[in-house]
Design an enzyme around this catalytic site. Structure first.
Site, PDB file in Angstrom:
ATOM      1  N   ASP A 135      -6.836 -34.394  -1.328  1.00  0.00           N
ATOM      2  CA  ASP A 135      -7.694 -33.272  -0.929  1.00  0.00           C
ATOM      3  C   ASP A 135      -7.013 -32.500   0.200  1.00  0.00           C
ATOM      4  O   ASP A 135      -6.603 -33.088   1.199  1.00  0.00           O
ATOM      5  CB  ASP A 135      -9.047 -33.830  -0.465  1.00  0.00           C
TER       6      ASP A 135
ATOM      7  N   ASN B 177      -8.476 -29.526   1.632  1.00  0.00           N
ATOM      8  CA  ASN B 177      -9.371 -28.680   2.431  1.00  0.00           C
ATOM      9  C   ASN B 177     -10.648 -29.386   2.876  1.00  0.00           C
ATOM     10  O   ASN B 177     -11.657 -28.746   3.166  1.00  0.00           O
ATOM     11  CB  ASN B 177      -9.716 -27.396   1.663  1.00  0.00           C
TER      12      ASN B 177
ATOM     13  N   ASP C 249      -7.321 -31.565  -4.990  1.00  0.00           N
ATOM     14  CA  ASP C 249      -7.092 -30.195  -5.462  1.00  0.00           C
ATOM     15  C   ASP C 249      -5.603 -29.945  -5.677  1.00  0.00           C
ATOM     16  O   ASP C 249      -4.761 -30.797  -5.380  1.00  0.00           O
ATOM     17  CB  ASP C 249      -7.683 -29.186  -4.459  1.00  0.00           C
TER      18      ASP C 249
ATOM     19  N   ASP D 256      -3.730 -31.189 -19.846  1.00  0.00           N
ATOM     20  CA  ASP D 256      -4.675 -31.824 -20.749  1.00  0.00           C
ATOM     21  C   ASP D 256      -5.290 -30.723 -21.598  1.00  0.00           C
ATOM     22  O   ASP D 256      -5.631 -29.662 -21.079  1.00  0.00           O
ATOM     23  CB  ASP D 256      -5.770 -32.526 -19.927  1.00  0.00           C
TER      24      ASP D 256
ATOM     25  N   ASP E 241      -6.577 -34.184 -26.012  1.00  0.00           N
ATOM     26  CA  ASP E 241      -7.703 -35.089 -25.793  1.00  0.00           C
ATOM     27  C   ASP E 241      -8.458 -35.386 -27.082  1.00  0.00           C
ATOM     28  O   ASP E 241      -8.694 -34.494 -27.893  1.00  0.00           O
ATOM     29  CB  ASP E 241      -8.662 -34.407 -24.796  1.00  0.00           C
TER      30      ASP E 241
ATOM     31  N   GLU F 158      -4.106 -38.053 -28.236  1.00  0.00           N
ATOM     32  CA  GLU F 158      -4.860 -39.248 -27.858  1.00  0.00           C
ATOM     33  C   GLU F 158      -5.583 -39.764 -29.096  1.00  0.00           C
ATOM     34  O   GLU F 158      -6.613 -39.218 -29.506  1.00  0.00           O
ATOM     35  CB  GLU F 158      -5.884 -38.927 -26.759  1.00  0.00           C
TER      36      GLU F 158
ATOM     37  N   HIS G 253      -7.201 -42.799 -16.720  1.00  0.00           N
ATOM     38  CA  HIS G 253      -8.466 -42.532 -16.033  1.00  0.00           C
ATOM     39  C   HIS G 253      -9.678 -43.086 -16.787  1.00  0.00           C
ATOM     40  O   HIS G 253     -10.799 -42.930 -16.325  1.00  0.00           O
ATOM     41  CB  HIS G 253      -8.607 -41.019 -15.845  1.00  0.00           C
ATOM     42  N   ASP G 254      -9.465 -43.674 -17.964  1.00  0.00           N
ATOM     43  CA  ASP G 254     -10.577 -44.248 -18.733  1.00  0.00           C
ATOM     44  C   ASP G 254     -10.559 -45.774 -18.746  1.00  0.00           C
ATOM     45  O   ASP G 254     -11.465 -46.399 -19.298  1.00  0.00           O
ATOM     46  CB  ASP G 254     -10.510 -43.782 -20.201  1.00  0.00           C
TER      47      ASP G 254
HETATM   48  O1  TEU Z   1     -11.386 -39.872 -24.065  1.00  0.00           O
HETATM   49  C1  TEU Z   1     -11.540 -39.960 -25.468  1.00  0.00           C
HETATM   50  C2  TEU Z   1     -12.365 -41.113 -25.830  1.00  0.00           C
HETATM   51  O2  TEU Z   1     -13.062 -41.636 -25.005  1.00  0.00           O
HETATM   52  C3  TEU Z   1     -12.380 -41.534 -27.262  1.00  0.00           C
HETATM   53  O3  TEU Z   1     -11.363 -40.840 -27.914  1.00  0.00           O
HETATM   54  C4  TEU Z   1     -12.186 -42.990 -27.409  1.00  0.00           C
HETATM   55  O4  TEU Z   1     -11.816 -43.224 -28.720  1.00  0.00           O
HETATM   56  C5  TEU Z   1     -13.444 -43.744 -27.153  1.00  0.00           C
HETATM   57  O5  TEU Z   1     -13.795 -43.597 -25.791  1.00  0.00           O
HETATM   58  C6  TEU Z   1     -13.300 -45.206 -27.443  1.00  0.00           C
HETATM   59  O6  TEU Z   1     -14.255 -45.952 -26.744  1.00  0.00           O
HETATM   60  C7  TEU Z   1     -11.117 -38.612 -23.611  1.00  0.00           C
HETATM   61  C8  TEU Z   1     -10.882 -38.583 -22.118  1.00  0.00           C
HETATM   62  O7  TEU Z   1      -9.773 -39.367 -21.812  1.00  0.00           O
HETATM   63  C9  TEU Z   1     -12.123 -39.007 -21.405  1.00  0.00           C
HETATM   64  O8  TEU Z   1     -11.949 -39.069 -20.024  1.00  0.00           O
HETATM   65  C10 TEU Z   1     -13.220 -38.027 -21.754  1.00  0.00           C
HETATM   66  O9  TEU Z   1     -14.434 -38.435 -21.204  1.00  0.00           O
HETATM   67  C11 TEU Z   1     -13.370 -37.884 -23.252  1.00  0.00           C
HETATM   68  O10 TEU Z   1     -12.148 -37.692 -23.934  1.00  0.00           O
HETATM   69  C12 TEU Z   1     -14.182 -36.665 -23.564  1.00  0.00           C
HETATM   70  O11 TEU Z   1     -13.427 -35.529 -23.295  1.00  0.00           O
HETATM   71 CA    CA Z   2     -10.419 -30.105  -1.958  1.00  0.00          CA
END
Ligand code: TEU
Ligand code: CA
Length: 562
Positions: free
Chosen positions: A21, A23, A29, A98, A200, A257, A337-338
């Site tokens: 961050d 600011n 950011d 992305d 995505d 993905e 991030h997932d």
């Molecule tokens: O994730 C995609 C996603 O979650 C599915 O394709 C996946 O097959 C499923 O979750 C399986 O459990 C992407 C992003 O990485 C995620 O952060 C987003 O929330 C999601 O798409 C929606 O854009």
């Molecule tokens: Ca910020």
């Protein structure tokens, strides 16, 4: 196979909200990101992938795009983005954006129009269907974040489809006019200087057009019949057209993905070594090595044991390698991030945190494919424990509600959230031991992990034994004299069937090395009919290498020149 720049890419994934961050509003950011480019260069990164930075109401932290041509106010301006691209250029680094093509935000102008009337010209940009009754959705399909995949529109009597949250309506890939607008948008970003795209949720662009009900497992309300909207054959047509219209004639790299349902048999649907498909794909088999069908009341991913199944992992690595080496390209990643933090998930985030994090890095990133390091992984950041109200991710709340309704005890549900929640990976980057880990001077949007005084960048930068320094060494194999071997060399898996130890060789016409790793605390002894010359990397200071009988200590991992 013709050589491409992205074969040699060493990618670092940045979750902009959590990175830095500038600011003091508590949100990472673009300016903050720019201030850390030298750090990434130092680590050995030559390409960054930045999660969505487009204008968005941030219901799913930017995966809900409301304007593809604007930068989210939280993150900065288009000028900041141009500045980022320039600063990357100056350092000989590239940027992957992305690209969210499966859905938009419900606040996107297309959807605002689409929902307004049955005969709006943008009506078919999204998927609208009649319900089976006033309160019964068109199908019984379950979305990824729980609940039905349909929401009843307000203005008309029809329902719109959404695989993720209610605020993320799915785009209709049967609409040519909609796709043409997407292609124009992509070209606009390429012109601006973006070098590649992570596409995505691409597995879900195609929907079974008959919209039939799926099977419902006993005890469940909705059908987890993901085959109705995952990896359908029609993707072959969609992806070919997308590549032709948006990417042909450019040097842009693409990574699709390919989520749930995509097995190695489908690899060439997504990526086949030609320009008509993606450059490579993200597969998921290895993310759920430790989940089982377990409790049917909750979707599979929540049934996690936090224990690596080494035998399964090796089978998965080998099958994707066999399926793609020479005909497509692979990706290598532990976290994103997932996913939960890898050292908590597959390593040991207690006594053996440092040594196990190093072992995981060595084992994966010396395989064949383009590595993607997720921010914080290179310092061994861990999962976090929080109270329900401290979470941010909408998935957590729908999951919690539905699991409780299905009769799963509160304690079990919270345990699952602690292990699996995506917010584990989204806590702010730990830069130093000052308040809020140096991420922000304000109040961070998501809790900072309490362990930041011990785990942070500053304390690891100069330490020859830190996880950061080890990552540097591993990634350096892709830049130094081993580059060709690691980027293009063959893999031979030596320990298929082994439950604890993974060993493989990499080989080309000039060099041969062996990687051997113990995934657990318990010592392991193995024999190989190979002669080692010298240790070229290890996570212990005094690793030995008599391969006729080699004993590996807790999480020990050695790279040996043969
Ligand atoms: O994730 C995609 C996603 O979650 C599915 O394709 C996946 O097959 C499923 O979750 C399986 O459990 C992407 C992003 O990485 C995620 O952060 C987003 O929330 C999601 O798409 C929606 O854009
Ligand atoms: Ca910020």
């Amino acid at each position: 196979m013709k050589k491409k720049w992205w074969h040699e890419a060493v990618v670092y994934e940045i979750y902009p909200r959590s990175f830095k961050d500038s600011n003091a509003d508590g949100i990472g950011d673009i300016k903050g990101l720019i201030s850390k480019l030298d750090y990434l260069k130092e680590l050995g990164i030559n390409t960054i992938w930045v999660c969505p930075f487009y204008d968005s109401p941030m219901h799913d932290n930017g995966y809900d795009v409301s304007n593809f041509f604007e930068i989210a106010g939280d993150y900065g301006t288009l000028d900041d983005m141009k500045c980022l691209i320039k600063e990357l250029d100056r350092r000989d680094m590239k940027i992957i954006a992305d690209l969210v093509l499966n859905h938009t935000s419900d606040e996107h102008s297309w959807f605002v129009e689409s929902r307004s009337s049955l005969d709006n010209p943008k009506r078919d940009y999204y998927i609208w269907k009649d319900g089976k009754g006033d309160d019964t959705p068109p199908t019984n399909w379950e979305g990824f974040f729980g609940g039905p995949t349909w929401v009843k529109g307000k203005t008309t009597n029809q329902w719109y489809m959404k695989l993720f949250t209610d605020k993320m309506p799915d785009l209709n890939w049967e609409s040519q006019a909609m796709k043409n607008e997407l292609y124009e948008m992509i070209k606009w970003w390429i012109d601006l200087g973006v070098d590649g795209f992570r596409v995505d949720a691409v597995a879900h662009l195609g929907k079974h057009q008959e919209f039939n009900d799926g099977e419902v497992h006993e005890g469940n309300k909705y059908s987890r019949a993901y085959h109705n909207y995952s990896t359908l054959p029609v993707l072959d047509k969609y992806i070919r057209e997308l590549c032709k219209e948006a990417f042909h004639g450019t040097d842009v790299m693409t990574v699709g993905e390919a989520g749930s349902g995509a097995s190695v048999r489908d690899a060439h649907l997504y990526s086949d070594g030609t320009d008509d498909k993606f450059s490579m794909l993200f597969t998921f088999d290895h993310c759920w090595m430790d989940s089982d069908s377990g409790d049917h009341r909750v979707p599979g991913k929540w049934n996690t044991r936090n224990e690596m199944k080494v035998k399964r992992f090796q089978d998965v690595c080998k099958s994707w390698y066999d399926g793609m080496y020479g005909t497509a390209w692979n990706t290598l990643y532990w976290s994103n991030h997932d996913q939960p933090r890898v050292v908590s998930h597959y390593g040991n985030d207690g006594e053996y945190r440092v040594v196990s994090a190093k072992m995981l890095a060595t084992t994966l990133y010396l395989l064949w494919g383009t590595p993607y390091i997720y921010n914080g992984e290179e310092i061994g950041m861990t999962n976090i424990e929080m109270g329900l109200e401290e979470y941010d991710d909408p998935e957590v709340f729908t999951f919690h509600k539905e699991a409780i309704e299905a009769g799963v005890p509160e304690e079990t549900v919270m345990h699952m959230i602690k292990n699996v929640a995506r917010d584990n990976a989204r806590t702010p980057m730990q830069w130093n031991d000052s308040p809020n880990a140096g991420f922000t001077k304000g109040k961070p949007w998501l809790k900072v992990n309490d362990n930041y005084k011990e785990i942070n960048v500053e304390s690891q930068l100069e330490d020859p034994h830190s996880i950061f320094t080890h990552y540097k060494k591993v990634l350096n194999f892709r830049h130094n004299k081993y580059k060709d071997l690691i980027v293009y060399g063959k893999v031979n898996f030596l320990t298929i069937g082994d439950e604890s130890v993974m060993a493989y060789t990499r080989e080309d016409d000039h060099k041969k090395i062996m990687v051997i790793s113990n995934f657990f605390e318990k010592e392991q002894t193995r024999s190989f009919d190979l002669v080692g010359k010298n240790v070229i990397l290890s996570n212990y200071n005094d690793s030995k290498f008599d391969l006729t009988s080699i004993t590996l200590r807790a999480y020990e991992s050695i790279v040996i020149e043969l």
